[in-house]
Design an enzyme around this catalytic site. Structure first.
Site, PDB file in Angstrom:
ATOM      1  N   ARG A 144      -9.111   4.049  22.583  1.00 27.87           N
ATOM      2  CA  ARG A 144      -8.493   5.418  22.384  1.00 27.87           C
ATOM      3  C   ARG A 144      -7.835   6.011  23.391  1.00 27.87           C
ATOM      4  NH1 ARG A 144     -13.780   8.278  20.860  1.00 27.87           N
ATOM      5  NH2 ARG A 144     -14.424   6.971  22.525  1.00 27.87           N
ATOM      6  N   GLU A 145      -6.780   6.741  23.168  1.00 25.05           N
ATOM      7  CA  GLU A 145      -6.114   7.234  24.143  1.00 25.05           C
ATOM      8  C   GLU A 145      -7.063   8.541  24.740  1.00 25.05           C
ATOM      9  OE1 GLU A 145      -2.021   8.376  22.989  1.00 25.05           O
ATOM     10  OE2 GLU A 145      -2.527   7.478  21.059  1.00 25.05           O
TER      11      GLU A 145
ATOM     12  N   CYS B  54      -2.259   5.205  15.151  1.00 31.79           N
ATOM     13  CA  CYS B  54      -2.982   4.340  14.368  1.00 31.79           C
ATOM     14  C   CYS B  54      -3.236   4.834  12.931  1.00 31.79           C
ATOM     15  CB  CYS B  54      -4.371   4.330  14.868  1.00 31.79           C
ATOM     16  SG  CYS B  54      -4.400   3.019  16.363  1.00 31.79           S
TER      17      CYS B  54
ATOM     18  N   LYS C 116      -0.080   4.798  10.508  1.00 32.13           N
ATOM     19  CA  LYS C 116       0.526   3.488  10.440  1.00 32.13           C
ATOM     20  C   LYS C 116      -0.514   2.431   9.575  1.00 32.13           C
ATOM     21  CE  LYS C 116      -0.143   0.982  14.354  1.00 32.13           C
ATOM     22  NZ  LYS C 116      -1.139   0.108  13.866  1.00 32.13           N
TER      23      LYS C 116
END
Length: 299
Positions: free
Chosen positions: A21-22, A130, A133
């Site tokens: 995760r960013e 995510c 998309k």
């Protein structure tokens, strides 16, 4: 998803769908909830299980499935989390109509172990790399196989409408007079602790407000954004104080820690602007006690 060739056989690797995760990449790499290996090759599976053995020994679950199964696990997991976000956002709409606090609903729901509290925070539309998309990808896959994923389709539609709904609320706050109004956005990324602008709701809201004649300043801890460079009357500010100065409306768009302890009364003296807290990071009573008009989400 990682794909490699082993003895001319393809295998896919899918780790925790929140993997990397960013803003949480190192921790997610070291402590994934599960490791999903998609391969029909026994040799590939053996190699991968050995490779991931340090993580398995620390408690991560190891699952071997087909390549298609691994892909669907990733898509389905993110689609489910996106569903939780859209679900709580729609409940927040109901709470605003019924004078109910969405945070009471979220906390009580989250205490049910079958549900869990994560991703039950009302706010703007989901964004990032995510969820948008993967929800579209699993629907497209289902369409190819003539299967109707009606729930996920509804989630996508609900999320697409979210920014429009929040824009309508902004218009109402400003008494439907947006032209010439000075609006400040605090945070423009899709979430805190990342500079990622992909599918951020600010990419819809800021151009829409600019088109209606608003003058917009924004501050984000990750700096100036090229996405707004060609949009009329949109300016980056280097400080929170400069962004807020002269504003008619201040919008808390992203829940950066930088914004959680702002004392608006002492920061900008004199003018009483409207505060729209899209992340519910402030106490309504405390902000209203400072003399500001305050709006939040689902409260």
């Amino acid at each position: 998803i990682i794909s490699k060739k082993v003895n001319k056989k393809i295998f896919s690797v899918v780790s925790n769908p929140e993997f990397l995760r960013e803003g949480e990449a190192i921790n997610d790499f070291n402590y994934p909830d599960r490791i999903v290996i998609g391969t029909s090759s026994k040799r590939a599976n053996k190699i991968l299980k050995s490779l991931y053995s340090p993580l398995i020994s620390k408690g991560s679950k190891y699952i071997n499935t087909s390549r298609r199964g691994a892909e669907l696990i990733k898509y389905a997991s993110n689609a489910f989390l996106a569903t939780k976000i859209s679900f709580i956002n729609e409940l927040a709409n109901l709470c605003e109509k019924t004078n109910t606090n969405i945070e009471d609903i979220s906390i009580a729901m989250g205490l049910d172990k079958r549900i869990g509290g994560r991703f039950l925070r009302a706010g703007p539309a989901y964004g990032g790399s995510c969820f948008p998309k993967d929800t579209r990808a699993i629907v497209d896959t289902a369409n190819q196989f003539k299967t109707n994923l009606s729930i996920i389709k509804s989630v996508i539609k609900s999320n697409d409408n979210r920014s429009k709904l929040l824009l309508n609320r902004i218009s109402k706050m400003l008494k439907y007079k947006i032209k010439g109004k000075k609006i400040c956005f605090l945070g423009v990324t899709f979430k805190a602790n990342t500079d990622d602008m992909r599918d951020s709701s600010s990419l819809i809201m800021i151009p829409a407000l600019s088109k209606k004649g608003a003058q917009i300043k924004y501050f984000d801890p990750t700096g100036n954004k090229k996405e707004f460079a060609k949009i009329k009357n949109v300016y980056n500010s280097n400080t929170i104080k400069d962004a807020i100065k002269g504003s008619d409306l201040v919008i808390i768009h992203t829940e950066w820690n930088d914004f959680k302890s702002i004392n608006f009364k002492s920061l900008i003296k004199g003018k009483k602007f409207i505060i729209y807290d899209m992340r519910n990071i402030y106490s309504p009573n405390k902000i209203k006690a400072q003399g500001f008009k305050y709006y939040s989400v689902g409260r």
